[in-house]
Scaffold this motif. Structure first.
Motif, PDB file in Angstrom:
ATOM      1  N   SER A  92      23.712 -27.420  30.037  1.00 17.52           N
ATOM      2  CA  SER A  92      23.702 -28.804  30.514  1.00 17.52           C
ATOM      3  C   SER A  92      24.564 -29.643  29.578  1.00 17.52           C
ATOM      4  CB  SER A  92      22.267 -29.328  30.531  1.00 17.52           C
ATOM      5  OG  SER A  92      22.238 -30.646  31.006  1.00 17.52           O
ATOM      6  N   CYS A  93      25.366 -30.526  30.145  1.00 17.50           N
ATOM      7  CA  CYS A  93      26.288 -31.353  29.360  1.00 17.50           C
ATOM      8  C   CYS A  93      25.545 -32.534  28.752  1.00 17.50           C
ATOM      9  CB  CYS A  93      27.428 -31.846  30.242  1.00 17.50           C
ATOM     10  SG  CYS A  93      28.614 -32.890  29.358  1.00 17.50           S
ATOM     11  N   SER A  94      25.790 -32.778  27.473  1.00 18.94           N
ATOM     12  CA  SER A  94      25.160 -33.907  26.801  1.00 18.94           C
ATOM     13  C   SER A  94      25.835 -35.227  27.169  1.00 18.94           C
ATOM     14  CB  SER A  94      25.214 -33.711  25.285  1.00 18.94           C
ATOM     15  OG  SER A  94      26.556 -33.607  24.850  1.00 18.94           O
ATOM     16  N   LYS A  95      27.019 -35.164  27.735  1.00 21.31           N
ATOM     17  CA  LYS A  95      27.769 -36.374  28.069  1.00 21.31           C
ATOM     18  C   LYS A  95      27.516 -36.829  29.511  1.00 21.31           C
ATOM     19  CE  LYS A  95      32.488 -38.156  27.777  1.00 21.31           C
ATOM     20  NZ  LYS A  95      33.873 -37.785  27.465  1.00 21.31           N
ATOM     21  N   CYS A  96      27.680 -35.909  30.480  1.00 20.44           N
ATOM     22  CA  CYS A  96      27.538 -36.301  31.895  1.00 20.44           C
ATOM     23  C   CYS A  96      26.244 -35.792  32.522  1.00 20.44           C
ATOM     24  CB  CYS A  96      28.739 -35.844  32.714  1.00 20.44           C
ATOM     25  SG  CYS A  96      28.842 -34.062  32.967  1.00 20.44           S
ATOM     26  N   GLY A  97      25.547 -34.863  31.852  1.00 22.02           N
ATOM     27  CA  GLY A  97      24.268 -34.369  32.340  1.00 22.02           C
ATOM     28  C   GLY A  97      24.351 -33.288  33.406  1.00 22.02           C
ATOM     29  N   LYS A  98      25.537 -32.904  33.825  1.00 23.70           N
ATOM     30  CA  LYS A  98      25.672 -31.874  34.857  1.00 23.70           C
ATOM     31  C   LYS A  98      25.424 -30.491  34.266  1.00 23.70           C
ATOM     32  CE  LYS A  98      28.711 -34.415  37.898  1.00 23.70           C
ATOM     33  NZ  LYS A  98      29.980 -34.434  38.594  1.00 23.70           N
ATOM     34  N   LYS A  99      24.951 -29.586  35.123  1.00 22.55           N
ATOM     35  CA  LYS A  99      24.672 -28.217  34.705  1.00 22.55           C
ATOM     36  C   LYS A  99      25.775 -27.277  35.156  1.00 22.55           C
ATOM     37  CE  LYS A  99      19.647 -28.530  34.768  1.00 22.55           C
ATOM     38  NZ  LYS A  99      18.430 -28.008  35.395  1.00 22.55           N
ATOM     39  N   GLN A 100      25.946 -26.223  34.389  1.00 24.91           N
ATOM     40  CA  GLN A 100      26.872 -25.154  34.731  1.00 24.91           C
ATOM     41  C   GLN A 100      26.254 -23.849  34.315  1.00 24.91           C
ATOM     42  OE1 GLN A 100      30.250 -26.520  32.514  1.00 24.91           O
ATOM     43  NE2 GLN A 100      29.653 -25.476  30.658  1.00 24.91           N
ATOM     44  N   ILE A 101      26.776 -22.765  34.854  1.00 23.57           N
ATOM     45  CA  ILE A 101      26.250 -21.447  34.511  1.00 23.57           C
ATOM     46  C   ILE A 101      27.351 -20.654  33.814  1.00 23.57           C
ATOM     47  CG2 ILE A 101      26.790 -20.472  36.780  1.00 23.57           C
ATOM     48  CD1 ILE A 101      24.200 -18.796  36.475  1.00 23.57           C
ATOM     49  N   ILE A 102      26.959 -20.016  32.727  1.00 25.39           N
ATOM     50  CA  ILE A 102      27.864 -19.164  31.960  1.00 25.39           C
ATOM     51  C   ILE A 102      27.481 -17.724  32.282  1.00 25.39           C
ATOM     52  CG2 ILE A 102      28.688 -18.544  29.656  1.00 25.39           C
ATOM     53  CD1 ILE A 102      29.108 -21.531  30.391  1.00 25.39           C
ATOM     54  N   ILE A 103      28.447 -16.938  32.744  1.00 22.40           N
ATOM     55  CA  ILE A 103      28.183 -15.549  33.106  1.00 22.40           C
ATOM     56  C   ILE A 103      29.093 -14.641  32.288  1.00 22.40           C
ATOM     57  CG2 ILE A 103      28.286 -13.825  34.951  1.00 22.40           C
ATOM     58  CD1 ILE A 103      27.571 -16.035  36.912  1.00 22.40           C
ATOM     59  N   GLU A 104      28.470 -13.654  31.643  1.00 20.12           N
ATOM     60  CA  GLU A 104      29.212 -12.638  30.894  1.00 20.12           C
ATOM     61  C   GLU A 104      29.015 -11.296  31.577  1.00 20.12           C
ATOM     62  OE1 GLU A 104      28.234 -12.467  26.748  1.00 20.12           O
ATOM     63  OE2 GLU A 104      28.413 -14.643  26.518  1.00 20.12           O
ATOM     64  N   ASP A 105      30.086 -10.754  32.116  1.00 21.92           N
ATOM     65  CA  ASP A 105      30.097  -9.421  32.734  1.00 21.92           C
ATOM     66  C   ASP A 105      30.319  -8.421  31.605  1.00 21.92           C
ATOM     67  OD1 ASP A 105      30.844  -7.044  33.979  1.00 21.92           O
ATOM     68  OD2 ASP A 105      32.214  -7.994  35.388  1.00 21.92           O
ATOM     69  N   PHE A 106      29.409  -7.454  31.455  1.00 22.97           N
ATOM     70  CA  PHE A 106      29.514  -6.521  30.334  1.00 22.97           C
ATOM     71  C   PHE A 106      29.116  -5.103  30.743  1.00 22.97           C
ATOM     72  CE2 PHE A 106      25.113  -7.808  30.266  1.00 22.97           C
ATOM     73  CZ  PHE A 106      24.415  -6.683  29.851  1.00 22.97           C
ATOM     74  N   LEU A 107      29.517  -4.174  29.895  1.00 25.08           N
ATOM     75  CA  LEU A 107      29.118  -2.776  30.011  1.00 25.08           C
ATOM     76  C   LEU A 107      28.312  -2.450  28.765  1.00 25.08           C
ATOM     77  CD1 LEU A 107      29.436  -0.022  31.518  1.00 25.08           C
ATOM     78  CD2 LEU A 107      31.352   0.415  29.996  1.00 25.08           C
ATOM     79  N   LEU A 108      27.156  -1.839  28.946  1.00 24.84           N
ATOM     80  CA  LEU A 108      26.303  -1.447  27.826  1.00 24.84           C
ATOM     81  C   LEU A 108      26.798  -0.108  27.278  1.00 24.84           C
ATOM     82  CD1 LEU A 108      23.774  -2.381  26.304  1.00 24.84           C
ATOM     83  CD2 LEU A 108      22.425  -1.055  27.911  1.00 24.84           C
ATOM     84  N   VAL A 109      27.264  -0.111  26.038  1.00 30.01           N
ATOM     85  CA  VAL A 109      27.793   1.092  25.400  1.00 30.01           C
ATOM     86  C   VAL A 109      27.036   1.312  24.092  1.00 30.01           C
ATOM     87  CG1 VAL A 109      29.838   2.203  24.422  1.00 30.01           C
ATOM     88  CG2 VAL A 109      30.082   0.666  26.381  1.00 30.01           C
ATOM     89  N   ARG A 110      26.230   2.371  24.061  1.00 30.68           N
ATOM     90  CA  ARG A 110      25.441   2.726  22.873  1.00 30.68           C
ATOM     91  C   ARG A 110      24.635   1.540  22.346  1.00 30.68           C
ATOM     92  NH1 ARG A 110      30.491   5.743  20.592  1.00 30.68           N
ATOM     93  NH2 ARG A 110      30.362   7.619  21.838  1.00 30.68           N
ATOM     94  N   GLY A 111      24.021   0.823  23.269  1.00 29.94           N
ATOM     95  CA  GLY A 111      23.168  -0.296  22.901  1.00 29.94           C
ATOM     96  C   GLY A 111      23.886  -1.602  22.611  1.00 29.94           C
ATOM     97  N   GLU A 112      25.215  -1.601  22.670  1.00 27.98           N
ATOM     98  CA  GLU A 112      26.007  -2.803  22.411  1.00 27.98           C
ATOM     99  C   GLU A 112      26.680  -3.271  23.691  1.00 27.98           C
ATOM    100  OE1 GLU A 112      26.254  -4.398  19.402  1.00 27.98           O
ATOM    101  OE2 GLU A 112      24.792  -2.955  18.647  1.00 27.98           O
TER     102      GLU A 112
END
Length: 153
Positions: A101-121
């Motif tokens: 959520s933005c502290s300036k305008c108050g709008k929300k956004q979603i952050i998405i990280e596409d990942f592959l799990l490799v040896r627990g990382e």
């Protein structure tokens, strides 16, 4: 007129340098915000921070080297809620989602990280910022899945 064409290369170089400085400051600002678990608002460029303490986890029907076009539409139609990293099959990619959520305008956004799990990382493949409203039904489905899992269904 001949005088202007004489200085044209200098003017072009000056414009390029100013543009590089402005873009460099923007990249540094974004990097600092991400390091503090924040982000830059996609609407007003203000500082956005996590609005909810949880991470949402989704499975994707793609493996290591696969790619997809039109990320927003693809993710909206292919993300499947999962409750833990143990539910990620070997070689399959998943994604983490956070609501900011933005502290300036108050709008929300979603952050998405596409990942592959490799040896627990996490081996990150892609990083996206989208409008929250479009992804809200997926987040609601995740919360419903979590609620059902907590009740033993």
């Amino acid at each position: 007129m001949a005088g202007l064409s004489y200085y044209l290369p200098v003017i072009i170089i000056a414009v390029v340098v100013v543009a590089a400085i402005v873009m460099g400051r923007s990249v540094i600002r974004d990097y600092r915000r991400v390091k503090k678990n924040g982000s830059t608002c996609m609407y007003c460029k203000g500082e956005a921070a996590r609005a909810l303490p949880r991470n949402y986890l989704f499975l994707l029907p793609v493996s290591f080297g696969d790619t997809y076009e039109n990320a927003e539409n693809y993710l909206l139609t292919h993300m499947v809620p999962i409750m833990s990293r143990e539910q990620i099959p070997s070689g399959r990619r998943a994604c983490k989602a956070e609501v900011h959520s933005c502290s300036k305008c108050g709008k929300k956004q979603i952050i998405i990280e596409d990942f592959l799990l490799v040896r627990g990382e996490d081996y990150m493949k892609e990083y996206y910022v989208f409008a929250y409203e479009k992804f809200r039904p997926l987040l609601d489905a995740w919360e419903e899945t979590e609620r059902r899992a907590g009740q033993g269904f």
